[in-house]
Structure formats: structure tokens, C-alpha cells
Design a protein around this motif. Structure first.
Motif, PDB file in Angstrom:
ATOM      1  N   ALA A  87     -51.147 -46.299  52.887  1.00  0.00           N
ATOM      2  CA  ALA A  87     -51.610 -46.669  51.549  1.00  0.00           C
ATOM      3  C   ALA A  87     -50.638 -46.184  50.482  1.00  0.00           C
ATOM      4  O   ALA A  87     -50.338 -46.915  49.524  1.00  0.00           O
ATOM      5  N   ARG A  88     -50.126 -44.985  50.652  1.00  0.00           N
ATOM      6  CA  ARG A  88     -49.186 -44.428  49.678  1.00  0.00           C
ATOM      7  C   ARG A  88     -47.836 -45.146  49.737  1.00  0.00           C
ATOM      8  O   ARG A  88     -47.292 -45.551  48.711  1.00  0.00           O
ATOM      9  N   ASP A  89     -47.316 -45.338  50.943  1.00  0.00           N
ATOM     10  CA  ASP A  89     -45.992 -45.958  51.092  1.00  0.00           C
ATOM     11  C   ASP A  89     -45.968 -47.410  50.631  1.00  0.00           C
ATOM     12  O   ASP A  89     -44.926 -47.915  50.204  1.00  0.00           O
ATOM     13  N   CYS A  90     -47.118 -48.089  50.730  1.00  0.00           N
ATOM     14  CA  CYS A  90     -47.170 -49.509  50.367  1.00  0.00           C
ATOM     15  C   CYS A  90     -47.626 -49.726  48.925  1.00  0.00           C
ATOM     16  O   CYS A  90     -47.817 -50.875  48.500  1.00  0.00           O
ATOM     17  N   GLY A  91     -47.800 -48.639  48.183  1.00  0.00           N
ATOM     18  CA  GLY A  91     -48.077 -48.757  46.761  1.00  0.00           C
ATOM     19  C   GLY A  91     -49.531 -48.874  46.370  1.00  0.00           C
ATOM     20  O   GLY A  91     -49.830 -49.117  45.197  1.00  0.00           O
ATOM     21  N   PHE A  92     -50.456 -48.686  47.322  1.00  0.00           N
ATOM     22  CA  PHE A  92     -51.876 -48.772  46.978  1.00  0.00           C
ATOM     23  C   PHE A  92     -52.368 -47.491  46.300  1.00  0.00           C
ATOM     24  O   PHE A  92     -53.329 -47.520  45.547  1.00  0.00           O
ATOM     25  N   GLY A  93     -51.746 -46.388  46.628  1.00  0.00           N
ATOM     26  CA  GLY A  93     -52.146 -45.117  46.046  1.00  0.00           C
ATOM     27  C   GLY A  93     -53.181 -44.388  46.872  1.00  0.00           C
ATOM     28  O   GLY A  93     -53.022 -43.211  47.170  1.00  0.00           O
ATOM     29  N   ASP A  94     -54.237 -45.083  47.289  1.00  0.00           N
ATOM     30  CA  ASP A  94     -55.267 -44.440  48.106  1.00  0.00           C
ATOM     31  C   ASP A  94     -55.867 -45.455  49.082  1.00  0.00           C
ATOM     32  O   ASP A  94     -55.800 -46.665  48.849  1.00  0.00           O
ATOM     33  N   PRO A  95     -56.452 -44.988  50.191  1.00  0.00           N
ATOM     34  CA  PRO A  95     -56.990 -45.885  51.222  1.00  0.00           C
ATOM     35  C   PRO A  95     -58.088 -46.809  50.723  1.00  0.00           C
ATOM     36  O   PRO A  95     -58.209 -47.939  51.207  1.00  0.00           O
ATOM     37  N   ASP A  96     -58.908 -46.346  49.766  1.00  0.00           N
ATOM     38  CA  ASP A  96     -60.002 -47.184  49.294  1.00  0.00           C
ATOM     39  C   ASP A  96     -59.481 -48.426  48.576  1.00  0.00           C
ATOM     40  O   ASP A  96     -59.999 -49.535  48.758  1.00  0.00           O
ATOM     41  N   ARG A  97     -58.456 -48.245  47.772  1.00  0.00           N
ATOM     42  CA  ARG A  97     -57.851 -49.392  47.084  1.00  0.00           C
ATOM     43  C   ARG A  97     -57.221 -50.334  48.104  1.00  0.00           C
ATOM     44  O   ARG A  97     -57.310 -51.562  47.968  1.00  0.00           O
ATOM     45  N   MET A  98     -56.582 -49.775  49.124  1.00  0.00           N
ATOM     46  CA  MET A  98     -55.983 -50.613  50.166  1.00  0.00           C
ATOM     47  C   MET A  98     -57.073 -51.378  50.912  1.00  0.00           C
ATOM     48  O   MET A  98     -56.905 -52.563  51.232  1.00  0.00           O
ATOM     49  N   ARG A  99     -58.189 -50.728  51.188  1.00  0.00           N
ATOM     50  CA  ARG A  99     -59.288 -51.387  51.895  1.00  0.00           C
ATOM     51  C   ARG A  99     -59.800 -52.589  51.103  1.00  0.00           C
ATOM     52  O   ARG A  99     -60.030 -53.669  51.662  1.00  0.00           O
ATOM     53  N   ARG A 100     -59.972 -52.420  49.796  1.00  0.00           N
ATOM     54  CA  ARG A 100     -60.448 -53.525  48.963  1.00  0.00           C
ATOM     55  C   ARG A 100     -59.473 -54.693  48.984  1.00  0.00           C
ATOM     56  O   ARG A 100     -59.875 -55.860  49.018  1.00  0.00           O
ATOM     57  N   SER A 101     -58.167 -54.388  48.948  1.00  0.00           N
ATOM     58  CA  SER A 101     -57.158 -55.457  48.987  1.00  0.00           C
ATOM     59  C   SER A 101     -57.169 -56.173  50.327  1.00  0.00           C
ATOM     60  O   SER A 101     -57.024 -57.400  50.395  1.00  0.00           O
ATOM     61  N   PHE A 102     -57.337 -55.430  51.430  1.00  0.00           N
ATOM     62  CA  PHE A 102     -57.384 -56.042  52.751  1.00  0.00           C
ATOM     63  C   PHE A 102     -58.557 -57.018  52.846  1.00  0.00           C
ATOM     64  O   PHE A 102     -58.406 -58.131  53.349  1.00  0.00           O
ATOM     65  N   ILE A 103     -59.702 -56.611  52.375  1.00  0.00           N
ATOM     66  CA  ILE A 103     -60.881 -57.474  52.438  1.00  0.00           C
ATOM     67  C   ILE A 103     -60.678 -58.717  51.566  1.00  0.00           C
ATOM     68  O   ILE A 103     -61.037 -59.830  51.947  1.00  0.00           O
ATOM     69  N   ARG A 104     -60.060 -58.524  50.404  1.00  0.00           N
ATOM     70  CA  ARG A 104     -59.822 -59.640  49.485  1.00  0.00           C
ATOM     71  C   ARG A 104     -58.811 -60.630  50.066  1.00  0.00           C
ATOM     72  O   ARG A 104     -58.989 -61.843  49.957  1.00  0.00           O
ATOM     73  N   ILE A 105     -57.736 -60.136  50.694  1.00  0.00           N
ATOM     74  CA  ILE A 105     -56.660 -61.008  51.182  1.00  0.00           C
ATOM     75  C   ILE A 105     -56.895 -61.477  52.613  1.00  0.00           C
ATOM     76  O   ILE A 105     -56.711 -62.659  52.936  1.00  0.00           O
ATOM     77  N   LEU A 106     -57.299 -60.568  53.500  1.00  0.00           N
ATOM     78  CA  LEU A 106     -57.416 -60.887  54.922  1.00  0.00           C
ATOM     79  C   LEU A 106     -58.840 -61.130  55.381  1.00  0.00           C
ATOM     80  O   LEU A 106     -59.069 -61.682  56.453  1.00  0.00           O
ATOM     81  N   GLY A 107     -59.810 -60.690  54.575  1.00  0.00           N
ATOM     82  CA  GLY A 107     -61.201 -60.868  54.959  1.00  0.00           C
ATOM     83  C   GLY A 107     -61.735 -59.768  55.864  1.00  0.00           C
ATOM     84  O   GLY A 107     -62.896 -59.798  56.263  1.00  0.00           O
ATOM     85  N   ALA A 154     -48.087 -51.570  63.948  1.00  0.00           N
ATOM     86  CA  ALA A 154     -47.036 -50.850  64.676  1.00  0.00           C
ATOM     87  C   ALA A 154     -47.503 -49.472  65.135  1.00  0.00           C
ATOM     88  O   ALA A 154     -46.766 -48.772  65.828  1.00  0.00           O
ATOM     89  N   GLY A 155     -48.716 -49.090  64.758  1.00  0.00           N
ATOM     90  CA  GLY A 155     -49.277 -47.835  65.235  1.00  0.00           C
ATOM     91  C   GLY A 155     -49.166 -46.672  64.279  1.00  0.00           C
ATOM     92  O   GLY A 155     -49.183 -45.510  64.707  1.00  0.00           O
ATOM     93  N   ALA A 156     -49.028 -46.942  62.985  1.00  0.00           N
ATOM     94  CA  ALA A 156     -48.950 -45.859  62.004  1.00  0.00           C
ATOM     95  C   ALA A 156     -50.145 -44.930  62.167  1.00  0.00           C
ATOM     96  O   ALA A 156     -51.288 -45.369  62.230  1.00  0.00           O
ATOM     97  N   ALA A 157     -49.865 -43.617  62.235  1.00  0.00           N
ATOM     98  CA  ALA A 157     -50.914 -42.644  62.521  1.00  0.00           C
ATOM     99  C   ALA A 157     -51.818 -42.377  61.328  1.00  0.00           C
ATOM    100  O   ALA A 157     -52.995 -42.068  61.493  1.00  0.00           O
ATOM    101  N   SER A 158     -51.295 -42.483  60.125  1.00  0.00           N
ATOM    102  CA  SER A 158     -52.038 -42.085  58.947  1.00  0.00           C
ATOM    103  C   SER A 158     -52.285 -43.258  58.000  1.00  0.00           C
ATOM    104  O   SER A 158     -51.345 -43.849  57.471  1.00  0.00           O
ATOM    105  N   VAL A 159     -53.553 -43.591  57.790  1.00  0.00           N
ATOM    106  CA  VAL A 159     -53.912 -44.629  56.837  1.00  0.00           C
ATOM    107  C   VAL A 159     -53.524 -44.189  55.433  1.00  0.00           C
ATOM    108  O   VAL A 159     -53.086 -44.999  54.612  1.00  0.00           O
ATOM    109  N   GLN A 160     -53.684 -42.906  55.163  1.00  0.00           N
ATOM    110  CA  GLN A 160     -53.337 -42.370  53.848  1.00  0.00           C
ATOM    111  C   GLN A 160     -51.863 -42.580  53.540  1.00  0.00           C
ATOM    112  O   GLN A 160     -51.495 -42.977  52.430  1.00  0.00           O
ATOM    113  N   LYS A 161     -51.011 -42.333  54.528  1.00  0.00           N
ATOM    114  CA  LYS A 161     -49.567 -42.506  54.323  1.00  0.00           C
ATOM    115  C   LYS A 161     -49.213 -43.972  54.127  1.00  0.00           C
ATOM    116  O   LYS A 161     -48.380 -44.327  53.290  1.00  0.00           O
TER     117      LYS A 161
END
Length: 317
Positions: free
Chosen positions: A278-298, A269-276
Motif C-alpha cells: 500500500a505504501r510503495d504503490c502510493g495508497f498510503g494505507d491498506p484501507d485506502r488500497m482495499r477501497r480502490s481494489f473493490i472499486r476497480i477489480l470488484g 508475486a507473493g509480497a509479504a506485507s500488505v502495508q508495504k
């Protein structure tokens, strides 16, 4: 010079499995498209409408060979002529072979997917896994590729497959133009989920539907097994076992899927901040979100943002 695309139909095939890719290749203007069958003539689709199919051309005249899916797949699996045809085409390294929807069962039946990654329509997952354990099935993907063998998921994913092939053959610019012509999104990455995480976790018993819906609305919370078990009025051990038995995944994996889906939607949808995000979706930080994306979406979040940036404006609106 045109590239010949041959689409295989059989009794009971799904019309859109053929029509979707056909429309994309036609719009590209660089392909000759032909519908064929092992027995040329009218071939009745699952909708009852018959398509006129040609005789299968010689292999040296085929650039891409695409197998459709549909209700007739099970009978086609028992058709020796279909199996021989697929095996014959596979012996020519220059031919790109692909399937749409449950057509991947036919590729697997002919031995073309042994040891390779593949996907199929989500409703055929259990059948596929039981019959072809030697295939690396990932039924949550839109499409897969292993060298010259491609598979795609349910029905409309055949268009995503065709767009990816057009981009490979003639470049991103033409594929984007085709997507604009067809008024479809350019282009969903192969690792994108076929359907919503919440829907995929629902069961006939609907025992945990309410709990999962609550989790999706409160992604910033921790959602430990102990917390979820308490809300389900169960002991942690009993809850973890019952949840996995009914949904097929652990509670932690389910929460991760819901977070990834929400984050993917926010980024698309065009969210400007990856950090935000990651925080809003419960990952805490972008690096943790990145690992989950690779694990789930490839793919990492950056790949989805690049895909969106490459999409035509009308497809993003």
C-alpha cells in the motif's frame, strides 16, 4: 453422471472461443462436450478452418450452453435462427447460459442480458454500449455472472470461465487439477482487468503516454491534477478536460488504475506485507488500497491473496 456442455458455433466464429472451454471441460472428465450449429455440418471459423457441428439437442439434454464470439458475430446478430435458439434455451431455468468474448453481443441481442452485468472483448466495448444501453456492461472484467447467465471477456477468458464453472459443479480441487493439466493460472478472479492499465489509457494521439509512464514509475508521489498539468505544460482545467477527452477517464482515476495494477502484481508475486505494498504503490494505507481494489477489480486484496494461495505451485511460478 456427466454434465452436457453445448458450444454454439456460427460462420466466422473464433476457434479458441470453443477450443479453450472445451479443453477445460474435457480435462475435468465429468462432462460431455458437443459443438453445435443452427445448421449442422461444417462451420467455417474466422481462421478458415471448418469445424463439424452437430444438430442442437433438446433443451432438457443441455446443462450448459456456451456461445462463442468472433468476426461472424455481427452477421449472427441478424440471424433469426440464432436469436430464436438463444431465447428458447433461456426459457429453461436449469440451463446455464454463457458467452465467450464477443459472443455476449448475441446474448444481449436475444434479450438475455437486459438489466444484468456483462462483459465482452475490450475492442467491442463501444459497439456494445451503443447498441445495448440496457445492459450493465463492465468491459474491464474477465467474466461476470448473474444467476445462470455468465459472460466472459476476450478469447482465453473462456478458460477462466470454464474453470469457475468446474469449481461450482464439482469443487475447487478438480478445478485446480484441470488448471494444472492445462498449465494455466488457477484462477483469475472475474474482476481482474482484461489488459494492462497503461495500455488501456493509451490513445492514437499518444499525447499523455510519456506522462503516464512517469507516473507508473513514481507511484509513491501524490500526482495531483495541478502537478500533472504542470508536467504536461497545460493549465489544470485544460489538462483535466483534454485528458478525459482522450483517455475516457479523469487523471485521478488513471492514477488509481496504475496503482491498483502495480499493487495487484506485487501481491500476486507473493509480497509479504500488505502495508508495504500500500505504501510503495502510493495508497498510503491498506484501507485506502482495499477501497480502490473493490472499486476497480470488484474484489479486495485479500481475495487475490486467497486465489494465489489456492493456485497450484507450477501455475504460480
Amino acid at each position: 453422471m456427466t454434465h452436457r456442455v453445448v458450444l454454439l458455433a456460427f460462420p466466422g466464429f473464433q476457434s479458441l472461443d470453443v477450443a479453450g472451454p472445451m479443453a477445460a471441460f474435457e480435462a475435468a472428465g465429468r462432462y460431455t462436450v458437443q459443438v453445435v450449429a443452427t445448421t449442422p455440418g461444417p462451420v467455417r471459423s474466422s481462421s478458415g478452418v471448418s469445424w463439424l457441428a452437430d444438430r442442437v439437442p433438446a433443451a432438457d439434454r443441455v446443462g450448459t450452453f456456451i456461445v462463442s464470439g468472433g468476426e461472424g458475430v455481427d452477421a449472427a446478430l441478424q440471424d433469426a435462427a440464432v436469436m430464436r435458439l438463444l431465447q428458447r434455451m433461456s426459457r429453461h431455468a436449469r440451463i446455464r447460459i454463457a458467452s465467450v468474448c464477443s459472443g455476449s453481443l448475441l446474448l444481449a441481442g436475444a434479450g438475455l442480458l437486459d438489466g444484468k452485468p456483462a462483459t465482452t472483448h475490450w475492442s467491442r466495448t463501444r459497439q456494445f454500449q451503443q447498441r445495448f444501453p440496457q445492459v450493465q456492461l463492465d468491459a474491464d472484467r474477465i467474466f461476470t455472472r448473474a444467476h445462470n447467465v455468465w459472460t466472459s471477456a476476450g478469447i482465453t477468458a473462456g478458460i477462466d470461465l470454464a474453470l469457475a464453472m468446474i469449481a461450482e459443479d464439482f469443487g475447487q480441487e478438480l478445478a485446480q487439477a484441470v488448471a494444472r493439466e492445462l498449465v494455466v493460472y488457477y484462477r483469475r478472479p472475474g474482476g481482474q482487468s482484461q489488459f494492462s492499465a497503461l495500455l488501456s489509457l493509451q490513445t492514437k494521439e499518444h499525447r499523455f503516454d510519456g506522462l503516464l509512464d512517469d507516473v507508473r514509475g513514481q507511484l509513491m508521489e501524490r500526482h495531483s491534477v495541478e502537478d500533472l498539468a504542470s508536467r504536461a505544460h497545460m493549465s489544470p482545467r485544460h489538462f483535466a478536460r483534454a485528458f478525459r477527452d482522450e483517455t475516457g477517464v479523469t487523471p485521478a482515476k488513471a492514477v488509481e488504475r496504475l496503482r491498483v495494477e502495480a499493487a495487484r502484481s506485487a501481491l500476486d508475486a507473493g509480497a509479504a506485507s500488505v502495508q508495504k505494498v500500500a505504501r510503495d504503490c502510493g495508497f498510503g494505507d491498506p484501507d485506502r488500497m482495499r477501497r480502490s481494489f473493490i472499486r476497480i477489480l470488484g474484489v479486495p486484496p485479500s481475495a487475490l491473496r486467497r486465489s494465489r494461495a489456492a493456485a497450484p505451485a507450477d501455475a504460480r511460478s
